[in-house]
Design an enzyme around this catalytic site. Structure first.
Site, PDB file in Angstrom:
ATOM      1  N   TYR A   1      -4.113  82.240 -45.447  1.00  0.00           N
ATOM      2  CA  TYR A   1      -5.396  82.338 -46.181  1.00  0.00           C
ATOM      3  C   TYR A   1      -6.580  82.034 -45.244  1.00  0.00           C
ATOM      4  O   TYR A   1      -7.583  82.750 -45.247  1.00  0.00           O
ATOM      5  CB  TYR A   1      -5.354  81.367 -47.378  1.00  0.00           C
TER       6      TYR A   1
ATOM      7  N   SER B   1     -14.940  84.440 -47.940  1.00  0.00           N
ATOM      8  CA  SER B   1     -14.331  84.869 -49.209  1.00  0.00           C
ATOM      9  C   SER B   1     -14.465  86.362 -49.504  1.00  0.00           C
ATOM     10  O   SER B   1     -13.877  86.848 -50.472  1.00  0.00           O
ATOM     11  CB  SER B   1     -14.929  84.081 -50.372  1.00  0.00           C
TER      12      SER B   1
ATOM     13  N   VAL C   1     -18.885  82.128 -47.857  1.00  0.00           N
ATOM     14  CA  VAL C   1     -19.717  81.012 -47.377  1.00  0.00           C
ATOM     15  C   VAL C   1     -20.238  81.208 -45.947  1.00  0.00           C
ATOM     16  O   VAL C   1     -21.025  80.404 -45.472  1.00  0.00           O
ATOM     17  CB  VAL C   1     -19.030  79.621 -47.485  1.00  0.00           C
TER      18      VAL C   1
END
Ligand code: GLN
Length: 312
Positions: A191, A64, A259
């Site tokens: 993504y 992220s 993460v």
């Protein structure tokens, strides 16, 4: 030895002795294989010096943290129009939460939760095919870090493609509200590739220089000073999901976690900092990464809430 090298070496040594290291993410299969013992830290100062300790040269999945680079590109593409499709308020919810989306008509709270980053990806795809958008991101981070060896871990991207059921739910739900315009599979494929960027702490700290230096990356203007300030503000308020208030309280710097166990933190005018330790706390943020940053800030006085912050 320079005192910053000494501080980083001390912190790395302290982290080696830590017992409670958090839990490595296992919902993305390849991430579950990363040894929890890893710890690295890199600091790039405003003067351009790089200081490293621990496993600072080892590439990890930035996950992220890529949301910061995607936000920067999307603001460059559509400017403040972006804020019609995504908010800039902390969510107080988990990174992959779906609960707010119904009440808020498919407009995610901010670009740093998954739903928000999926919208940002859709915006970037409005201007490109997936292959081009992924290539654009890769070129962007390579340019920011001044390092063409940065790549994408295809195995990580594929694993998320196989198991990213929550992200598929988020994207489909937002599509139902008209806030995803592209094909859900293409948006998510892009993504997942952004999330699968593999970078070392050194490369990440170098890439974060534009946020430290008022929009200048290695002396070249990348974005305006105002935009850099605003991205930092969103990182401070939203960069750690439902743990963002605690991160501001303990560390007091704009930061963004992933993460994979990485955190990019910015001391504006002073330093760009990257830290990595794969064990996560319950909010999905690096357990030791946060402790290491807390100790770095205690020992350097680099919190933006320090009265003499940035003073020579
Ligand atoms: N790729 C991860 C996901 O979508 C990113 C989450 C994170 O780093 N917090 O679940």
């Amino acid at each position: 030895m320079d005192s910053l090298d000494r501080i980083l070496a001390e912190i790395a040594a302290e982290m080696r002795g830590m017992e409670h290291r958090g839990k490595v993410a296992d919902y993305i299969r390849p991430l579950a294989q990363v040894p929890v013992e890893k710890f690295g830290i890199a600091v790039v100062t405003a003067k351009g010096e790089t200081h490293l300790a621990g496993d600072a040269e080892e590439a990890f999945s930035i996950q992220s943290i890529s949301k910061v680079f995607a936000l920067t590109l999307a603001l460059g593409a559509v400017g403040d129009q972006l804020w019609k499709r995504v908010g800039r308020e902390p969510s107080g919810s988990a990174f992959n939460s779906i609960v707010q989306l119904e009440n808020e008509h498919g407009i995610p709270r901010n670009p740093f939760i998954n739903a928000g980053a999926i919208v940002v990806t859709d915006v970037l795809l409005g201007h490109h095919q997936p292959r081009e958008a992924i290539g654009q991101m890769l070129r962007f981070v390579r340019e920011l870090a001044g390092d063409d060896s940065i790549g994408i871990d295809e195995a990580v991207a594929r694993a998320e493609q196989d198991t990213g059921f929550r992200n598929k739910a988020l994207a489909n739900y937002m599509r139902a509200f008209g806030n995803i315009e592209g094909e859900v599979d293409l948006v998510l494929g892009t993504y997942f590739h952004y999330c699968a960027l593999a970078m070392s702490c050194r490369q990440l700290a170098l890439a974060g220089r534009y946020l430290m230096d008022g929009g200048l990356s290695n002396g070249h203007r990348l974005i305006t000073a105002r935009r850099a300030r605003r991205i930092n503000a969103v990182m401070m308020s939203c960069g750690h999901y439902d743990n963002s208030g605690d991160f501001a309280y303990r560390i007091g710097l704009p930061g963004k976690s992933g993460v994979g166990g990485g955190i990019l933190a910015v001391a504006p005018g002073i330093a760009s900092i990257a830290v990595w330790s794969p064990g996560l706390n319950p909010s999905g943020n690096s357990q030791l990464g946060q402790i290491a940053l807390e100790r770095l800030v205690q020992r350097t006085g680099w919190s933006v809430f320090e009265p003499r912050f940035g003073a020579p």
